[in-house]
Design a protein around this motif. Sequence first.
Motif, PDB file in Angstrom:
ATOM      1  N   LEU A 166      -8.132  -4.924  -1.245  1.00 51.01           N
ATOM      2  CA  LEU A 166      -6.693  -4.657  -1.230  1.00 51.01           C
ATOM      3  C   LEU A 166      -6.427  -3.233  -1.703  1.00 51.01           C
ATOM      4  O   LEU A 166      -5.611  -2.517  -1.116  1.00 51.01           O
ATOM      5  CB  LEU A 166      -5.943  -5.672  -2.104  1.00 51.01           C
ATOM      6  CG  LEU A 166      -4.438  -5.464  -2.268  1.00 51.01           C
ATOM      7  CD1 LEU A 166      -3.723  -5.386  -0.928  1.00 51.01           C
ATOM      8  CD2 LEU A 166      -3.857  -6.576  -3.141  1.00 51.01           C
ATOM      9  N   GLY A 167      -7.122  -2.804  -2.739  1.00 54.96           N
ATOM     10  CA  GLY A 167      -6.946  -1.446  -3.258  1.00 54.96           C
ATOM     11  C   GLY A 167      -7.267  -0.384  -2.221  1.00 54.96           C
ATOM     12  O   GLY A 167      -6.529   0.600  -2.070  1.00 54.96           O
ATOM     13  N   VAL A 168      -8.333  -0.573  -1.479  1.00 57.30           N
ATOM     14  CA  VAL A 168      -8.709   0.383  -0.427  1.00 57.30           C
ATOM     15  C   VAL A 168      -7.621   0.437   0.638  1.00 57.30           C
ATOM     16  O   VAL A 168      -7.195   1.520   1.064  1.00 57.30           O
ATOM     17  CB  VAL A 168     -10.086   0.014   0.197  1.00 57.30           C
ATOM     18  CG1 VAL A 168     -10.346   0.805   1.463  1.00 57.30           C
ATOM     19  CG2 VAL A 168     -11.203   0.233  -0.816  1.00 57.30           C
ATOM     20  N   ALA A 169      -7.145  -0.722   1.055  1.00 59.96           N
ATOM     21  CA  ALA A 169      -6.088  -0.762   2.079  1.00 59.96           C
ATOM     22  C   ALA A 169      -4.825  -0.059   1.588  1.00 59.96           C
ATOM     23  O   ALA A 169      -4.204   0.717   2.328  1.00 59.96           O
ATOM     24  CB  ALA A 169      -5.779  -2.208   2.467  1.00 59.96           C
ATOM     25  N   LEU A 170      -4.441  -0.299   0.349  1.00 65.67           N
ATOM     26  CA  LEU A 170      -3.236   0.336  -0.193  1.00 65.67           C
ATOM     27  C   LEU A 170      -3.410   1.847  -0.300  1.00 65.67           C
ATOM     28  O   LEU A 170      -2.484   2.603   0.003  1.00 65.67           O
ATOM     29  CB  LEU A 170      -2.879  -0.268  -1.549  1.00 65.67           C
ATOM     30  CG  LEU A 170      -2.472  -1.749  -1.537  1.00 65.67           C
ATOM     31  CD1 LEU A 170      -2.200  -2.242  -2.940  1.00 65.67           C
ATOM     32  CD2 LEU A 170      -1.283  -2.000  -0.626  1.00 65.67           C
ATOM     33  N   GLN A 171      -4.592   2.291  -0.733  1.00 72.07           N
ATOM     34  CA  GLN A 171      -4.850   3.733  -0.825  1.00 72.07           C
ATOM     35  C   GLN A 171      -4.760   4.398   0.539  1.00 72.07           C
ATOM     36  O   GLN A 171      -4.356   5.555   0.646  1.00 72.07           O
ATOM     37  CB  GLN A 171      -6.229   3.995  -1.430  1.00 72.07           C
ATOM     38  CG  GLN A 171      -6.277   3.790  -2.918  1.00 72.07           C
ATOM     39  CD  GLN A 171      -7.678   4.004  -3.479  1.00 72.07           C
ATOM     40  OE1 GLN A 171      -8.675   3.828  -2.779  1.00 72.07           O
ATOM     41  NE2 GLN A 171      -7.739   4.367  -4.744  1.00 72.07           N
ATOM     42  N   GLU A 172      -5.143   3.684   1.573  1.00 72.38           N
ATOM     43  CA  GLU A 172      -5.087   4.222   2.933  1.00 72.38           C
ATOM     44  C   GLU A 172      -3.692   4.074   3.551  1.00 72.38           C
ATOM     45  O   GLU A 172      -3.486   4.454   4.704  1.00 72.38           O
ATOM     46  CB  GLU A 172      -6.134   3.523   3.808  1.00 72.38           C
ATOM     47  CG  GLU A 172      -7.557   3.842   3.390  1.00 72.38           C
ATOM     48  CD  GLU A 172      -8.607   3.038   4.153  1.00 72.38           C
ATOM     49  OE1 GLU A 172      -8.230   2.092   4.895  1.00 72.38           O
ATOM     50  OE2 GLU A 172      -9.790   3.345   3.988  1.00 72.38           O
ATOM     51  N   GLY A 173      -2.758   3.498   2.792  1.00 71.28           N
ATOM     52  CA  GLY A 173      -1.393   3.341   3.283  1.00 71.28           C
ATOM     53  C   GLY A 173      -1.170   2.122   4.151  1.00 71.28           C
ATOM     54  O   GLY A 173      -0.146   2.001   4.811  1.00 71.28           O
ATOM     55  N   HIS A 174      -2.112   1.196   4.136  1.00 76.76           N
ATOM     56  CA  HIS A 174      -2.016  -0.017   4.954  1.00 76.76           C
ATOM     57  C   HIS A 174      -1.548  -1.194   4.098  1.00 76.76           C
ATOM     58  O   HIS A 174      -2.299  -2.131   3.853  1.00 76.76           O
ATOM     59  CB  HIS A 174      -3.367  -0.333   5.606  1.00 76.76           C
ATOM     60  CG  HIS A 174      -3.914   0.791   6.415  1.00 76.76           C
ATOM     61  ND1 HIS A 174      -3.268   1.296   7.522  1.00 76.76           N
ATOM     62  CD2 HIS A 174      -5.043   1.522   6.277  1.00 76.76           C
ATOM     63  CE1 HIS A 174      -3.971   2.286   8.038  1.00 76.76           C
ATOM     64  NE2 HIS A 174      -5.056   2.451   7.294  1.00 76.76           N
ATOM     65  N   VAL A 175      -0.311  -1.126   3.663  1.00 75.42           N
ATOM     66  CA  VAL A 175       0.231  -2.135   2.750  1.00 75.42           C
ATOM     67  C   VAL A 175       0.220  -3.517   3.391  1.00 75.42           C
ATOM     68  O   VAL A 175      -0.300  -4.477   2.819  1.00 75.42           O
ATOM     69  CB  VAL A 175       1.662  -1.759   2.297  1.00 75.42           C
ATOM     70  CG1 VAL A 175       2.265  -2.855   1.442  1.00 75.42           C
ATOM     71  CG2 VAL A 175       1.642  -0.436   1.546  1.00 75.42           C
ATOM     72  N   GLU A 176       0.792  -3.628   4.575  1.00 68.82           N
ATOM     73  CA  GLU A 176       0.884  -4.941   5.213  1.00 68.82           C
ATOM     74  C   GLU A 176      -0.491  -5.527   5.508  1.00 68.82           C
ATOM     75  O   GLU A 176      -0.752  -6.695   5.222  1.00 68.82           O
ATOM     76  CB  GLU A 176       1.707  -4.869   6.495  1.00 68.82           C
ATOM     77  CG  GLU A 176       1.872  -6.234   7.142  1.00 68.82           C
ATOM     78  CD  GLU A 176       2.912  -6.263   8.244  1.00 68.82           C
ATOM     79  OE1 GLU A 176       3.122  -7.354   8.808  1.00 68.82           O
ATOM     80  OE2 GLU A 176       3.524  -5.221   8.549  1.00 68.82           O
ATOM     81  N   GLN A 177      -1.367  -4.716   6.068  1.00 71.08           N
ATOM     82  CA  GLN A 177      -2.701  -5.216   6.391  1.00 71.08           C
ATOM     83  C   GLN A 177      -3.454  -5.623   5.129  1.00 71.08           C
ATOM     84  O   GLN A 177      -4.143  -6.647   5.111  1.00 71.08           O
ATOM     85  CB  GLN A 177      -3.518  -4.157   7.165  1.00 71.08           C
ATOM     86  CG  GLN A 177      -2.956  -3.835   8.516  1.00 71.08           C
ATOM     87  CD  GLN A 177      -1.904  -2.703   8.474  1.00 71.08           C
ATOM     88  OE1 GLN A 177      -1.303  -2.404   7.444  1.00 71.08           O
ATOM     89  NE2 GLN A 177      -1.660  -2.088   9.618  1.00 71.08           N
TER      90      GLN A 177
END
Length: 180
Positions: free
Chosen positions: A130-141
Amino acid sequence: MLKTLARSLRHRWLDESDARRVIDPALEERLRSFVAASERRHTGEIRICVEGGLPTSYLWRHWRHNIPIATIVRQRAAMMFAKLHVWDTPHHNGVLIYLLLAEHAIELVADRGIAERVAPAEWQAMVDRLGVALQEGHVEQGLTRALEEVSAVLVAAFPEPADAGTAAVVNRLPDGPVLR
């Protein structure tokens, strides 16, 4: 001193409006629908809480008693777990996904009934993804994947009884994210 001041300002600056920018109304509805669909497949409860900044009382503990901010964030997540009644399930199988925007922090709090069935490393792996996705700006995914993973754990450990039918499914808590 400058780092402390910057942290203080960040927590005072970020608020519910920032949480609402991260989780806009359309995403809020999609997450609510996903949680509702998930909870029809198991007896657990899943909540999402996105908070802009910590209340001053938590920051005060950090400053005054020199408690590491990571510990303070965990304490806040545990408090939100209790405040949102995620612990209030018959099988002690509630899970809270907690995001603190001011610290870019993620906590996954699982009640004892489900926590004892899942290795801490598995929970941490979910948080890391989840942290990686959020850092990449992919909140929903990122949130959708985290919900899928938590749901899979709950379905495996606490499936809805096959003979229950849809009338027996009890939804004890709201399904939508809490934005603070």
